[in-house]
Design a protein around this motif. Structure first.
Motif, PDB file in Angstrom:
ATOM      1  N   UNK A 103       0.827  -1.206   0.000  1.00  0.00           N
ATOM      2  CA  UNK A 103       0.000   0.000   0.000  1.00  0.00           C
ATOM      3  C   UNK A 103       0.863   1.259   0.000  1.00  0.00           C
ATOM      4  N   UNK A 104       1.926   1.254   0.795  1.00  0.00           N
ATOM      5  CA  UNK A 104       2.794   2.427   0.857  1.00  0.00           C
ATOM      6  C   UNK A 104       3.466   2.695  -0.483  1.00  0.00           C
ATOM      7  N   UNK A 105       3.776   1.652  -1.222  1.00  0.00           N
ATOM      8  CA  UNK A 105       4.493   1.818  -2.489  1.00  0.00           C
ATOM      9  C   UNK A 105       3.612   2.393  -3.598  1.00  0.00           C
ATOM     10  N   UNK A 106       2.292   2.330  -3.447  1.00  0.00           N
ATOM     11  CA  UNK A 106       1.410   2.968  -4.435  1.00  0.00           C
ATOM     12  C   UNK A 106       0.669   4.152  -3.817  1.00  0.00           C
ATOM     13  N   UNK A 107       1.181   4.644  -2.718  1.00  0.00           N
ATOM     14  CA  UNK A 107       0.503   5.724  -1.993  1.00  0.00           C
ATOM     15  C   UNK A 107       0.391   6.997  -2.828  1.00  0.00           C
ATOM     16  N   UNK A 108       1.456   7.356  -3.567  1.00  0.00           N
ATOM     17  CA  UNK A 108       1.441   8.619  -4.319  1.00  0.00           C
ATOM     18  C   UNK A 108       0.320   8.666  -5.357  1.00  0.00           C
ATOM     19  N   UNK A 109       0.189   7.673  -6.261  1.00  0.00           N
ATOM     20  CA  UNK A 109      -0.915   7.753  -7.223  1.00  0.00           C
ATOM     21  C   UNK A 109      -2.284   7.601  -6.570  1.00  0.00           C
ATOM     22  N   UNK A 110      -2.380   6.805  -5.507  1.00  0.00           N
ATOM     23  CA  UNK A 110      -3.671   6.675  -4.831  1.00  0.00           C
ATOM     24  C   UNK A 110      -4.106   8.005  -4.215  1.00  0.00           C
ATOM     25  N   UNK A 111      -3.146   8.759  -3.674  1.00  0.00           N
ATOM     26  CA  UNK A 111      -3.494  10.061  -3.100  1.00  0.00           C
ATOM     27  C   UNK A 111      -4.014  11.015  -4.170  1.00  0.00           C
ATOM     28  N   UNK A 112      -3.461  10.932  -5.387  1.00  0.00           N
ATOM     29  CA  UNK A 112      -3.977  11.753  -6.484  1.00  0.00           C
ATOM     30  C   UNK A 112      -5.435  11.409  -6.774  1.00  0.00           C
ATOM     31  N   UNK A 113      -5.736  10.121  -6.798  1.00  0.00           N
ATOM     32  CA  UNK A 113      -7.108   9.681  -7.061  1.00  0.00           C
ATOM     33  C   UNK A 113      -8.030  10.120  -5.928  1.00  0.00           C
ATOM     34  N   UNK A 114      -7.547  10.026  -4.691  1.00  0.00           N
ATOM     35  CA  UNK A 114      -8.350  10.470  -3.542  1.00  0.00           C
ATOM     36  C   UNK A 114      -8.732  11.938  -3.693  1.00  0.00           C
ATOM     37  N   UNK A 115      -7.723  12.765  -4.037  1.00  0.00           N
ATOM     38  CA  UNK A 115      -7.971  14.209  -4.125  1.00  0.00           C
ATOM     39  C   UNK A 115      -8.937  14.536  -5.261  1.00  0.00           C
ATOM     40  N   UNK A 116      -8.794  13.827  -6.386  1.00  0.00           N
ATOM     41  CA  UNK A 116      -9.688  14.082  -7.522  1.00  0.00           C
ATOM     42  C   UNK A 116     -11.139  13.782  -7.172  1.00  0.00           C
ATOM     43  N   UNK A 117     -11.326  12.728  -6.405  1.00  0.00           N
ATOM     44  CA  UNK A 117     -12.696  12.259  -6.165  1.00  0.00           C
ATOM     45  C   UNK A 117     -13.171  12.541  -4.746  1.00  0.00           C
ATOM     46  N   UNK A 118     -12.374  13.310  -3.984  1.00  0.00           N
ATOM     47  CA  UNK A 118     -12.730  13.642  -2.597  1.00  0.00           C
ATOM     48  C   UNK A 118     -13.067  12.389  -1.798  1.00  0.00           C
ATOM     49  N   UNK A 119     -12.235  11.359  -2.000  1.00  0.00           N
ATOM     50  CA  UNK A 119     -12.480  10.075  -1.339  1.00  0.00           C
ATOM     51  C   UNK A 119     -11.705   9.975  -0.037  1.00  0.00           C
ATOM     52  N   UNK A 120     -12.250   9.219   0.892  1.00  0.00           N
ATOM     53  CA  UNK A 120     -11.426   8.685   1.952  1.00  0.00           C
ATOM     54  C   UNK A 120     -10.587   7.603   1.287  1.00  0.00           C
ATOM     55  N   UNK A 121      -9.560   7.056   1.958  1.00  0.00           N
ATOM     56  CA  UNK A 121      -8.717   6.060   1.293  1.00  0.00           C
ATOM     57  C   UNK A 121      -9.529   4.994   0.573  1.00  0.00           C
ATOM     58  N   UNK A 122      -9.124   4.700  -0.674  1.00  0.00           N
ATOM     59  CA  UNK A 122      -9.860   3.737  -1.489  1.00  0.00           C
ATOM     60  C   UNK A 122      -9.820   2.372  -0.825  1.00  0.00           C
ATOM     61  N   UNK A 123     -10.952   1.730  -0.645  1.00  0.00           N
ATOM     62  CA  UNK A 123     -10.952   0.448   0.054  1.00  0.00           C
ATOM     63  C   UNK A 123     -10.292  -0.639  -0.766  1.00  0.00           C
TER      64      UNK A 123
END
Length: 472
Positions: free
Chosen positions: A449-469
């Motif tokens: 999870x930590x190794x893909x944290x950067x792109x996941x955070x971009x997706x979170x910000x775009x969609x105003x998500x809490x961490x993607x399950x």
């Protein structure tokens, strides 16, 4: 549309030089360069996103300023945005061309991409290059009489380059360049996520791997995960890379995009090798720990990583693997000792190695000898790869393969980690973890999870998500 005056002047200079080319020249290709009179304040991936011509290529060498003090000092010496194809080689032709460069008088820089299994190598020379070298920008055209690209580059899901792009004259290609350099906002509409393997299957795989280690089938295997993020609409790989770039440091940066709906991205910390003349630099990079915003706590986490038995064992296997492989390339290997390689969210153990190559050793032989290392496959490599072929539930393709910049005088090849493959409305994110006898499946899952944290955070910000399950 805003247009950089320096870029505009560079285009005009290249057009003028093209007009002055001798029509009787026997050269199949000429490289023409213009130094830009003004340094444009551009994000090169952002600039590439605005262009109409494919394929698009972005390459940047690694900045080493976030290493431990003893490993600092290197600077990023090249950043390249490439458009179109002046020359391309694939498969055995790419391997043969790579082998032929060493010792030649060729002064061009080519760009290399290959899969984990090294079954689909691509070597490419762009027609247009915008380069940043030591703070200065150059605009370059690799002028050809005709670039016939149709069907030349083969990628999974590859869309053939339109023939009109292949038929463009160099003058017309330059006229198509956009001077718009602002990077638009990223707009990703997240729908769902699927992990392959899922969390429960991951636990089973780690258990199977540890059983093989207990049976002494192998000492280490590197298991990987493919995280598939489905979106409501198409995502552009170059635009994603332009935003992803802002949240990474101390890594090689590579993007290869063949159409608006197909591209590969790697922001990798790991150097496979750098060859300068007959001198080779490589490194063992393995073992992972988190970082902290608190300086004292971050230092403590680094010291714990240096002393941790599991990570030390995993890292030592990589060092031994590379030293054994260097034995066939050099009799003189110097070792700098172990240190820490720090990135934004995580840190690794690093062990730099330097060697003087035997006479006649070329880049293809170095690549074939070193890749894959125990850091991305396991140890012993053959048995570990057999385990991966049997148990890993997806094909790695470009992930954990290699990419880089190659030339006669200097070659730099990285391992394609921290990677993403974008096809239409799907973003595939890849991460891996080394499994040894002391590994804990849930701790390794957290590392993924930590190794893909950067792109996941971009997706979170775009969609105003809490961490993607994660779908276990």
């Amino acid at each position: 549309m805003r247009f950089s005056p320096g870029l505009k002047a560079g285009i005009a200079s290249l057009k003028s030089q093209l007009l002055q080319r001798s029509p009787d020249s026997n050269e199949a290709m000429q490289t023409i360069t213009a130094i830009l009179p003004e340094t444009p304040e551009v994000s090169l991936p952002g600039w590439l996103y605005r262009q109409q011509v494919y394929p698009k290529l972005y390459w940047s060498s690694r900045i080493d300023e976030s290493a431990s003090d003893e490993f600092r000092g290197e600077t990023r010496d090249v950043e390249v945005a490439g458009l179109g194809v002046a020359m391309v080689r694939t498969g055995d032709d790419a391997r043969a061309f790579l082998a032929s460069l060493a010792g030649s008088d060729c002064r061009k820089q080519y760009y290399w991409l290959s899969t984990f299994d090294n079954d689909t190598p691509v070597l490419i020379l762009p027609r247009i290059e915008l380069l940043k070298q030591q703070g200065h920008f150059l605009l370059r055209v690799n002028a050809v009489d005709r670039a016939n690209l149709s069907g030349a580059v083969h990628l999974p899901g590859y869309t053939p380059i339109p023939q009109w792009m292949a038929d463009l004259r160099d003058q017309d290609l330059l006229s198509l360049l956009s001077g718009q350099f602002d990077t638009p906002e990223l707009d990703i509409e997240y729908e769902r996520r699927i992990d392959q393997p899922n969390h429960e299957t991951w636990r089973e795989l780690v258990g199977q791997a540890k059983a093989c280690i207990s049976a002494r089938d192998f000492e280490k295997v590197v298991l990987a995960r493919e995280t598939r993020v489905f979106c409501a609409k198409q995502t552009d790989a170059m635009l994603l890379a332009a935003h992803w770039q802002q949240s990474v440091e101390s890594c090689y940066q590579f993007v290869f995009q063949t159409s608006s709906d197909n591209g590969f991205i790697s922001f990798s910390p790991e150097r496979l090798f750098r060859r300068t003349g007959c001198h080779l630099d490589t490194e063992a990079l393995a073992g992972t720990a988190m970082r902290s915003c608190d300086r004292d706590q971050d230092h403590e986490l680094g010291q714990q990583l240096l002393l941790d038995e599991k990570n030390t064992r995993e890292h030592r296997l990589v060092v031994e693997d590379i030293l054994e492989k260097l034995g066939g390339l050099s009799d003189a290997v110097s070792q700098s000792g172990r240190g820490l390689w720090k990135q934004k969210h995580i840190q690794h153990l690093i062990y730099p190695l330097r060697a003087k190559l035997h006479t006649g050793i070329d880049d293809h032989r170095i690549l074939a000898a070193l890749h894959p290392t125990a850091a991305i496959a396991g140890s012993p490599a053959r048995v570990a790869r057999d385990f991966l072929t049997l148990h890993e539930p997806f094909r790695r393709n470009w992930y954990a393969g290699t990419h880089g910049c190659v030339s006669a005088s200097k070659t730099e090849i990285a391992v394609s980690l921290r990677a993403a493959q974008i096809v239409k409305n799907e973003i595939k994110l890849f991460s891996g973890a080394g499994i040894v006898a002391q590994s804990d499946a849930d701790a390794e899952w957290s590392e993924l999870e930590q190794k893909i944290r950067a792109p996941l955070e971009l997706i979170h910000r775009c969609h105003a998500l809490s961490p993607i399950p994660s779908l276990a």
